[in-house]
Motif scaffolding. Sequence first.
Motif, mmCIF file in Angstrom:
data_model
loop_
_atom_site.group_PDB
_atom_site.id
_atom_site.type_symbol
_atom_site.label_atom_id
_atom_site.label_comp_id
_atom_site.label_asym_id
_atom_site.label_seq_id
_atom_site.Cartn_x
_atom_site.Cartn_y
_atom_site.Cartn_z
ATOM 1 N N ILE A 58 5.475 -5.310 14.473
ATOM 2 C CA ILE A 58 5.101 -3.903 14.462
ATOM 3 C C ILE A 58 6.318 -3.041 14.146
ATOM 4 O O ILE A 58 7.441 -3.528 14.040
ATOM 5 N N SER A 59 6.091 -1.748 14.015
ATOM 6 C CA SER A 59 7.144 -0.809 13.646
ATOM 7 C C SER A 59 7.983 -0.414 14.867
ATOM 8 O O SER A 59 7.442 -0.233 15.972
ATOM 9 N N PRO A 60 9.304 -0.232 14.695
ATOM 10 C CA PRO A 60 10.137 0.288 15.791
ATOM 11 C C PRO A 60 9.706 1.680 16.239
ATOM 12 O O PRO A 60 10.048 2.103 17.348
ATOM 13 N N LYS A 61 8.960 2.388 15.396
ATOM 14 C CA LYS A 61 8.481 3.720 15.785
ATOM 15 C C LYS A 61 7.524 3.652 16.974
ATOM 16 O O LYS A 61 7.328 4.656 17.670
ATOM 17 N N TYR A 62 6.933 2.478 17.201
ATOM 18 C CA TYR A 62 6.087 2.297 18.381
ATOM 19 C C TYR A 62 6.895 2.523 19.644
ATOM 20 O O TYR A 62 6.406 3.132 20.614
ATOM 21 N N GLY A 159 2.139 11.634 13.707
ATOM 22 C CA GLY A 159 3.450 12.213 13.447
ATOM 23 C C GLY A 159 4.508 11.167 13.153
ATOM 24 O O GLY A 159 5.436 11.406 12.376
ATOM 25 N N LEU A 160 4.362 9.988 13.784
ATOM 26 C CA LEU A 160 5.320 8.899 13.574
ATOM 27 C C LEU A 160 4.926 8.000 12.409
ATOM 28 O O LEU A 160 5.694 7.125 12.018
ATOM 29 N N GLY A 161 3.714 8.174 11.890
ATOM 30 C CA GLY A 161 3.262 7.353 10.763
ATOM 31 C C GLY A 161 2.837 5.959 11.148
ATOM 32 O O GLY A 161 2.970 5.026 10.363
ATOM 33 N N ILE A 162 2.317 5.791 12.380
ATOM 34 C CA ILE A 162 1.874 4.473 12.838
ATOM 35 C C ILE A 162 0.423 4.562 13.304
ATOM 36 O O ILE A 162 -0.121 5.653 13.499
ATOM 37 N N ALA A 163 -0.185 3.401 13.507
ATOM 38 C CA ALA A 163 -1.578 3.334 13.957
ATOM 39 C C ALA A 163 -1.775 2.019 14.686
ATOM 40 O O ALA A 163 -0.937 1.110 14.619
ATOM 41 N N GLN A 164 -2.891 1.900 15.399
ATOM 42 C CA GLN A 164 -3.242 0.630 16.031
ATOM 43 C C GLN A 164 -4.516 0.098 15.409
ATOM 44 O O GLN A 164 -5.418 0.858 15.067
ATOM 45 N N LEU A 165 -4.537 -1.199 15.249
ATOM 46 C CA LEU A 165 -5.669 -1.876 14.617
ATOM 47 C C LEU A 165 -6.412 -2.669 15.684
ATOM 48 O O LEU A 165 -5.827 -3.540 16.336
ATOM 49 N N LYS A 166 -7.693 -2.370 15.858
ATOM 50 C CA LYS A 166 -8.502 -3.035 16.873
ATOM 51 C C LYS A 166 -9.467 -3.992 16.207
ATOM 52 O O LYS A 166 -10.217 -3.621 15.307
ATOM 53 N N LEU A 167 -9.434 -5.251 16.663
ATOM 54 C CA LEU A 167 -10.320 -6.293 16.149
ATOM 55 C C LEU A 167 -11.351 -6.603 17.218
ATOM 56 O O LEU A 167 -11.001 -7.023 18.329
ATOM 57 N N VAL A 168 -12.619 -6.389 16.908
ATOM 58 C CA VAL A 168 -13.698 -6.587 17.868
ATOM 59 C C VAL A 168 -14.525 -7.792 17.448
ATOM 60 O O VAL A 168 -14.924 -7.913 16.283
ATOM 61 N N THR A 169 -14.790 -8.687 18.404
ATOM 62 C CA THR A 169 -15.627 -9.852 18.167
ATOM 63 C C THR A 169 -16.780 -9.854 19.159
ATOM 64 O O THR A 169 -16.859 -9.004 20.049
ATOM 65 N N VAL A 176 -8.643 -8.230 20.047
ATOM 66 C CA VAL A 176 -7.268 -7.830 20.254
ATOM 67 C C VAL A 176 -7.033 -6.457 19.641
ATOM 68 O O VAL A 176 -7.774 -6.004 18.773
ATOM 69 N N THR A 177 -5.976 -5.803 20.105
ATOM 70 C CA THR A 177 -5.528 -4.540 19.537
ATOM 71 C C THR A 177 -4.061 -4.683 19.167
ATOM 72 O O THR A 177 -3.234 -4.997 20.030
ATOM 73 N N ILE A 178 -3.749 -4.488 17.908
ATOM 74 C CA ILE A 178 -2.367 -4.573 17.434
ATOM 75 C C ILE A 178 -1.829 -3.150 17.355
ATOM 76 O O ILE A 178 -2.253 -2.364 16.511
ATOM 77 N N PRO A 179 -0.887 -2.775 18.220
ATOM 78 C CA PRO A 179 -0.381 -1.403 18.224
ATOM 79 C C PRO A 179 0.805 -1.253 17.261
ATOM 80 O O PRO A 179 1.393 -2.223 16.803
ATOM 81 N N GLY A 180 1.156 0.004 16.981
ATOM 82 C CA GLY A 180 2.407 0.294 16.296
ATOM 83 C C GLY A 180 2.542 -0.212 14.881
ATOM 84 O O GLY A 180 3.657 -0.452 14.424
ATOM 85 N N LEU A 181 1.437 -0.377 14.163
ATOM 86 C CA LEU A 181 1.530 -0.809 12.771
ATOM 87 C C LEU A 181 1.823 0.397 11.882
ATOM 88 O O LEU A 181 1.275 1.480 12.101
ATOM 89 N N PRO A 182 2.690 0.251 10.867
ATOM 90 C CA PRO A 182 2.810 1.323 9.885
ATOM 91 C C PRO A 182 1.449 1.650 9.293
ATOM 92 O O PRO A 182 0.622 0.757 9.094
ATOM 93 N N GLN A 183 1.195 2.922 9.033
ATOM 94 C CA GLN A 183 -0.126 3.350 8.580
ATOM 95 C C GLN A 183 -0.604 2.553 7.369
ATOM 96 O O GLN A 183 -1.735 2.072 7.323
ATOM 97 N N GLN A 184 0.259 2.392 6.379
ATOM 98 C CA GLN A 184 -0.133 1.672 5.164
ATOM 99 C C GLN A 184 -0.432 0.209 5.462
ATOM 100 O O GLN A 184 -1.388 -0.363 4.930
ATOM 101 N N THR A 185 0.369 -0.388 6.327
ATOM 102 C CA THR A 185 0.143 -1.784 6.700
ATOM 103 C C THR A 185 -1.190 -1.942 7.413
ATOM 104 O O THR A 185 -1.943 -2.891 7.159
ATOM 105 N N ALA A 186 -1.511 -1.017 8.324
ATOM 106 C CA ALA A 186 -2.782 -1.077 9.048
ATOM 107 C C ALA A 186 -3.961 -0.995 8.084
ATOM 108 O O ALA A 186 -4.941 -1.736 8.228
ATOM 109 N N GLU A 187 -3.870 -0.140 7.089
ATOM 110 C CA GLU A 187 -4.966 0.007 6.128
ATOM 111 C C GLU A 187 -5.104 -1.240 5.254
ATOM 112 O O GLU A 187 -6.213 -1.709 4.990
ATOM 113 N N GLN A 188 -3.973 -1.797 4.796
ATOM 114 C CA GLN A 188 -4.017 -3.011 3.985
ATOM 115 C C GLN A 188 -4.589 -4.171 4.784
ATOM 116 O O GLN A 188 -5.414 -4.947 4.275
#
Length: 204
Positions: A58-62, A159-169, A176-188
């Motif tokens: 994840i990003s250090p911005k987290y 503001g920091l340019g990060i997001a969390q990605l939530k995977l639901v099964t 799981v929830t992956i926090p602190g991903l760079p916005q572009q990485t989360a979208e990709q």
Amino acid sequence: MTTSPDPKSPVSASPTSTETSAPVPVPAAGFDEGTFQKIPEPRSENRLPLGDGAWHQISPKYVVGQLIGYVATLVLIAAVVLVVRFVSEENWPLIPGAIAFVFFLLLAIITPRQARSIGYQLREDDLVFRRGILWQRMVAVPYGRLQLVDITHGPLDRGLGIAQLKLVTAAASTGVTIPGLPQQTAEQLRDALIEVAETRRTGL
């Protein structure tokens, strides 16, 4: 002449893949830009091993976001403590205030290492998520069981340019929830997981 797969690519196509087991789409270049590059491991021989394959972090911005949250909470607690002390004209409110300060100070010290321990690996059939130093957790999320891939971010995250990605099964324990991903990485990563999940569900 043969070429070896890029060690930083999220997953390598398997030569034995079938139509019902397509490889995970490789996101665009720069997928790991702006993230930590090495996961620290506990020294104990009984630790959960990282295993083979490329791990993404994840990003250090987290860490910055977490520290800002801690400071804001401490300011609020300090304001409450001062108000109670002023009204009661007693010193006892300083005791819980001091305990809260020490608690958040310890959190601020361990947060950077905790953030570095967070990582995920894109394998042929599942996504493996791991986190934790003292209390380790490692869970595999099968692509074919994904029901929802959700991106969330609050005002501070934006503001920091990060997001969390939530995977639901279907099973809550494997989500799981992956926090602190760079916005572009989360979208990709969201687009790649949705694409491969649709393929795997078709083959179930």
